[in-house]
Design a protein around this motif. Structure first.
Motif, short mmCIF file in Angstrom:
data_model
loop_
_atom_site.label_atom_id
_atom_site.label_comp_id
_atom_site.label_asym_id
_atom_site.label_seq_id
_atom_site.Cartn_x
_atom_site.Cartn_y
_atom_site.Cartn_z
N SER A 22 0.80 -1.24 0.00
CA SER A 22 0.00 0.00 0.00
C SER A 22 0.82 1.28 0.00
O SER A 22 0.25 2.36 -0.14
CB SER A 22 -0.92 0.02 1.23
OG SER A 22 -1.83 -1.04 1.20
N ASP A 23 2.14 1.20 0.18
CA ASP A 23 2.94 2.42 0.31
C ASP A 23 2.73 3.38 -0.86
O ASP A 23 2.63 4.59 -0.67
CB ASP A 23 4.43 2.06 0.41
CG ASP A 23 4.83 1.66 1.83
OD1 ASP A 23 3.99 1.84 2.74
OD2 ASP A 23 5.94 1.14 2.02
N VAL A 24 2.68 2.83 -2.07
CA VAL A 24 2.55 3.70 -3.23
C VAL A 24 1.23 4.47 -3.20
O VAL A 24 1.15 5.62 -3.62
CB VAL A 24 2.69 2.88 -4.54
CG1 VAL A 24 1.54 1.89 -4.68
CG2 VAL A 24 2.74 3.81 -5.75
N ASP B 8 1.42 7.07 -0.08
CA ASP B 8 2.29 8.21 -0.39
C ASP B 8 1.58 9.26 -1.26
O ASP B 8 1.89 10.45 -1.19
CB ASP B 8 3.56 7.73 -1.10
CG ASP B 8 4.51 6.99 -0.16
OD1 ASP B 8 4.31 7.10 1.07
OD2 ASP B 8 5.40 6.29 -0.66
N GLY B 9 0.62 8.78 -2.05
CA GLY B 9 -0.12 9.72 -2.89
C GLY B 9 -1.10 10.59 -2.14
O GLY B 9 -1.66 11.54 -2.70
N LEU B 10 -1.32 10.26 -0.85
CA LEU B 10 -2.29 11.03 -0.05
C LEU B 10 -1.64 12.13 0.79
O LEU B 10 -2.34 12.95 1.38
CB LEU B 10 -3.05 10.08 0.89
CG LEU B 10 -3.89 8.98 0.24
CD1 LEU B 10 -4.49 8.09 1.32
CD2 LEU B 10 -4.99 9.58 -0.62
N ILE B 11 -0.32 12.10 0.87
CA ILE B 11 0.34 13.04 1.80
C ILE B 11 1.11 14.12 1.05
O ILE B 11 1.38 14.01 -0.15
CB ILE B 11 1.29 12.30 2.76
CG1 ILE B 11 2.46 11.67 2.00
CG2 ILE B 11 0.53 11.26 3.55
CD1 ILE B 11 3.54 11.12 2.90
N ASP C 172 17.54 10.35 1.04
CA ASP C 172 16.13 10.62 1.33
C ASP C 172 15.38 9.31 1.53
O ASP C 172 15.46 8.39 0.71
CB ASP C 172 15.49 11.41 0.18
CG ASP C 172 15.89 12.88 0.19
OD1 ASP C 172 16.52 13.32 1.18
OD2 ASP C 172 15.57 13.59 -0.79
N PHE C 173 14.61 9.24 2.60
CA PHE C 173 13.92 8.00 2.94
C PHE C 173 12.83 7.64 1.92
O PHE C 173 12.52 6.47 1.71
CB PHE C 173 13.28 8.12 4.32
CG PHE C 173 14.27 8.28 5.44
CD1 PHE C 173 15.29 7.34 5.63
CD2 PHE C 173 14.22 9.38 6.28
CE1 PHE C 173 16.21 7.48 6.66
CE2 PHE C 173 15.15 9.54 7.31
CZ PHE C 173 16.14 8.58 7.50
N THR C 174 12.25 8.65 1.29
CA THR C 174 11.15 8.38 0.35
C THR C 174 11.60 8.49 -1.10
O THR C 174 10.76 8.48 -2.01
CB THR C 174 10.00 9.35 0.61
OG1 THR C 174 10.48 10.70 0.57
CG2 THR C 174 9.36 9.09 1.96
#
Length: 785
Positions: A671-673, A676-679, A721-723
């Motif tokens: 679900s990460d992808v 990440d699109g919500l933040i 960068d972590f992301t």
């Protein structure tokens, strides 16, 4: 594969445009009455719109037009014919009530059917083709399905009622052919409650079932008939395909011009009666040789027989489970050859065999349906009956037809290709006193003894491929006519003692255990699926029907000045429970939480409790090995803390190495992808926008909103960068990066974001767990459909 084939595939990777002749095919919405459904179909070609209807009619009331469940089932019935046209349309639009399980099933089967049709109808000889569609190249596109499947109503109706059924009640999908007749005979003899349901195809195809249907209607209780105009629909579509010859209806051939998804059309058509009658087992009549995986010019496929294969049974049984329909599909004839089926039917059930009609060019004569005596099926049936010492006239063949069938059999062969079954048939005919066999055939005929044995194969005909309560009775009857039993070991057939085989006691994977002496399920397992809440007898009951477990692993560590220390532990357990609750029955087991994790990097902040990597890895390994001993075959580790990932992955490898079960670790990968699109915050990895939002959604009372503070880490190199998609994995003590323990921006957190994040995480993991839960380990390792 030849060098020419390889060049073809290298030069062209997309399907030829000559096939995409329709802009859009639209179905629905379905018009529903108590005994009938009418599905409008519209075909759009440029500015031209043409319309027809698919109609399905029942002899009794089976639908409630006010019920969403009835509309959902009707939509699925009506949609099946459309799956034959994924190669030819740019878009297929299906109006109606389709839930996520329906949509996934339809997309997967449309893709599978598109591949099968391309290979079987365009790469292999097809007498119905004309023009540029003849001689197409062998290509391997990313997807054979050209049409985009559209579900305009897909956002609604995902909570439909489950079915109550009885596994002691059987529906035999009946056609008048030898397979369905023998399936009925066997089940009826062993005392089962059998419902023969015939599908009345419009046009002359109904002739094949008419003799049997009349006999069953007049003599056998629970017989039913469904009328559907699918044949007329298929012909309507053929007349609009520019690459199909216009006189297709007059061409004699043993195959249809364009369609391979047909059994499912009839199968879905009988489901309203199955639901109404509470039937728990759906029987299709397919034998050993219909489960094939072959390669044609570099393309792997099912030889056009997917909807008659054991993989089709598995796909439908899984679909039924996901829908909550308490229904399983299988064939009781998988270990039998066509020759052995004909032998048992003719010798044990001659009163049924006399109604057999396997010819699709049959005709009416003297109020009976008579076979044509000219087609491939007719010459096979005549040859098999004579080889077994039986009289073909019993099922309608005249003496002249018998002679002509034998003549054609020796000239053209029993099948379109040489097979062991054909070899055994000629061998038996050569030894018969009743048949004159040409010398050249008699001289070369050799036996294939496995053809008249029960053949058990782990992939296509496992001994535990039918429920336990059927095995002893059915195998005993079949062995009275078979020349023993064999099991495939490597490339060879080895003799096997059926009744002492371990598979006789193995659980049937699509049902809970049944008592062979009773026609009902054993006592229902306890309602809970939380491992720790079960008593040991209840655990045993659960482990009989499910082999999948979820292990939540978290951490107790600082989460900034505003979030509780047990955030990772609580969230991991919450996610595991919600995922299990969202799965279809039987639900996966949820193990007690492992609350402590590898948190050394947060130890500068009070409240953090850490264990070392070896401790966590060894603990999870020991748990996994113990689970395997309990019968768990699939273990999903749900990790709530990123710092645990190296240890958990190491433990998963060791469990797989030593216990040979499936183990995976999800640290958010499913679900990460999406999340990440919500933040809005980069490098939001700890106690920031994400974790604060998810906590606000489920534990708002524990979030100290008065202490929120932003601390977004920035680094000299973008690779740190972590992301970053190009970031490297690296490790550091948190206090060197953040004075507050926060790495992100909790001030941007909202309840709405958190609710959406949980929805995404739960739904994605439910989809994954539901898939692997119903798969064998072999199916996990290699896709079967």
């Amino acid at each position: 594969m030849s060098a020419t084939d390889i060049r073809e595939q290298n030069q062209e990777t997309e399907l030829p445009d000559v096939l995409q002749v329709f802009d859009r095919l639209e179905m629905g919405p379905v018009k529903l009455e108590g005994r009938r459904l009418v599905a409008p179909y519209r075909l759009i070609i440029g500015e031209k719109v043409e319309q027809t209807e698919l109609i399905c009619t029942y002899e009794e009331k089976v639908f409630d037009p006010r019920s969403p469940e009835s509309h959902n089932l009707a939509a699925m019935i009506a949609a099946q014919v459309a799956l034959n046209y994924g190669l030819f349309c740019r878009e297929i639009v299906l109006y109606g009530l389709f839930d996520k399980t329906d949509r996934r099933f339809l997309r997967e089967m449309a893709e599978n059917t598109a591949r099968e049709i391309y290979v079987k109808k365009f790469l292999e000889p097809n007498p119905f083709l004309i023009g540029d569609a003849v001689g197409l190249p062998a290509v391997k596109p990313k997807a054979f399905l050209r049409a985009r499947l559209v579900f305009p109503d897909r956002a609604r109706h995902n909570h439909l009622a489950s079915w109550k059924t009885d596994p002691g009640r059987y529906c035999v999908l009946s056609s008048g052919g030898k397979d369905s007749l023998l399936s009925f005979g066997l089940l009826y003899e062993v005392g089962k409650d059998v419902h023969s349901i015939f599908v009345n195809e419009s046009g002359r195809h109904w002739f094949t079932a008419l003799n049997a249907y009349r006999h069953f209607r007049d003599n056998v209780p629970n017989t039913a008939r469904v009328w559907i105009n699918a044949d007329r629909f298929f012909s309507w579509m053929l007349r609009r395909m520019p690459f199909i010859r216009s006189d297709f209806a007059g061409v004699r051939a043993d195959e249809y011009p364009i369609r391979l998804w047909t059994v499912a059309v009839f199968l879905f058509g009988v489901l309203p009666l199955v639901r109404k009658r509470g039937i728990g087992r759906l029987i299709i009549g397919d034998e050993f040789d219909t489960s094939r995986r072959v390669t044609t010019r570099g393309i792997r496929h099912y030889d056009g027989l997917f909807d008659q294969s054991i993989w089709f049974d598995a796909v439908l049984s899984r679909y039924f489970q996901r829908k909550g329909w308490a229904l399983t599909q299988f064939s009781v004839l998988r270990p039998l050859s066509e020759l052995l089926i004909e032998k048992i039917l003719a010798k044990r059930y001659p009163h049924l065999q006399e109604h057999q009609t396997s010819c699709h060019a049959a005709h009416k004569a003297d109020e009976r349906i008579r076979p044509c005596g000219k087609c491939e099926k007719c010459r096979r049936i005549v040859g098999m009956l004579l080889a077994m010492g039986e009289d073909p006239s019993r099922c309608g063949y005249t003496a002249d037809q018998t002679t002509q069938c034998l003549k054609a059999l020796f000239e053209k062969g029993a099948y379109t290709q040489a097979t062991a079954e054909a070899g055994q048939l000629f061998y038996l005919l050569a030894r018969s006193d009743r048949v004159s066999v040409p010398e050249e055939i008699a001289a070369t005929a050799k036996p294939y003894p496995e053809i008249l044995k029960l053949r058990f194969d782990a992939q296509v005909s496992p001994i535990d491929g039918i429920p336990e309560d059927l095995r002893a009775d059915l195998y005993r009857i079949c062995l009275e006519y078979a020349d023993g039993a064999v099991e495939r070991q490597g490339t060879k057939w080895q003799p096997v003692e059926v009744f002492s085989h371990a598979g006789m006691q193995a659980a049937y994977r699509f049902e809970s255990k049944t008592d062979a002496g009773e026609q009902e399920k054993t006592a229902a397992p306890p309602a809970t699926f939380y491992w720790g809440e079960l008593c040991w007898p209840d655990a045993a009951a659960r482990l009989d029907i499910v082999d999948t477990a979820l292990l939540p692993v978290g951490a107790v560590e600082q989460h900034g000045p505003h979030l509780p220390l047990d955030t990772d532990a609580f969230d991991a357990e919450y996610l595991a429970r919600k995922v299990a609750d969202g799965c279809s029955e039987p639900k996966p087991l949820v193990l007690p939480l492992i609350a402590y994790g590898v948190s050394y990097h947060h130890e500068a902040f009070k409240g953090t409790i850490s264990i070392n990597n070896e401790t966590l890895a060894n603990l999870v390994y020991d748990v996994g090995i113990s689970l395997a001993k309990n019968g768990i075959q699939k273990l999903v580790i749900i990790n709530g803390h990123g710092g645990n990932a190296p240890s958990l992955n190491f433990a998963a490898q060791r469990i797989n190495q030593d216990a040979r079960i499936f183990v995976c670790v999800d640290t958010g990968e499913t679900s990460d992808v999406d999340v990440d699109g919500l933040i809005e915050t980069p490098n939001d990895v700890h106690a920031g926008e994400i974790e604060t939002s998810t906590s606000l959604a489920i534990r708002p009372e524990l979030v100290r909103m008065d202490r929120l503070q932003m601390e977004v880490p920035e680094f000299t190199s973008r690779y740190l960068d972590f992301t970053s998609k190009r970031g490297v994995a690296w490790y550091a003590h948190t206090h060197k990066i953040s004075a507050s323990g926060v790495m992100g921006d909790p001030t941007r957190a909202t309840v709405e974001k958190g609710e959406k994040m949980w929805e995404l995480m739960i739904s994605n993991l439910v989809a994954f767990v539901d898939q692997i839960k119903s798969m064998t380990l072999k199916e996990i390792y290699q896709k079967r459909y």
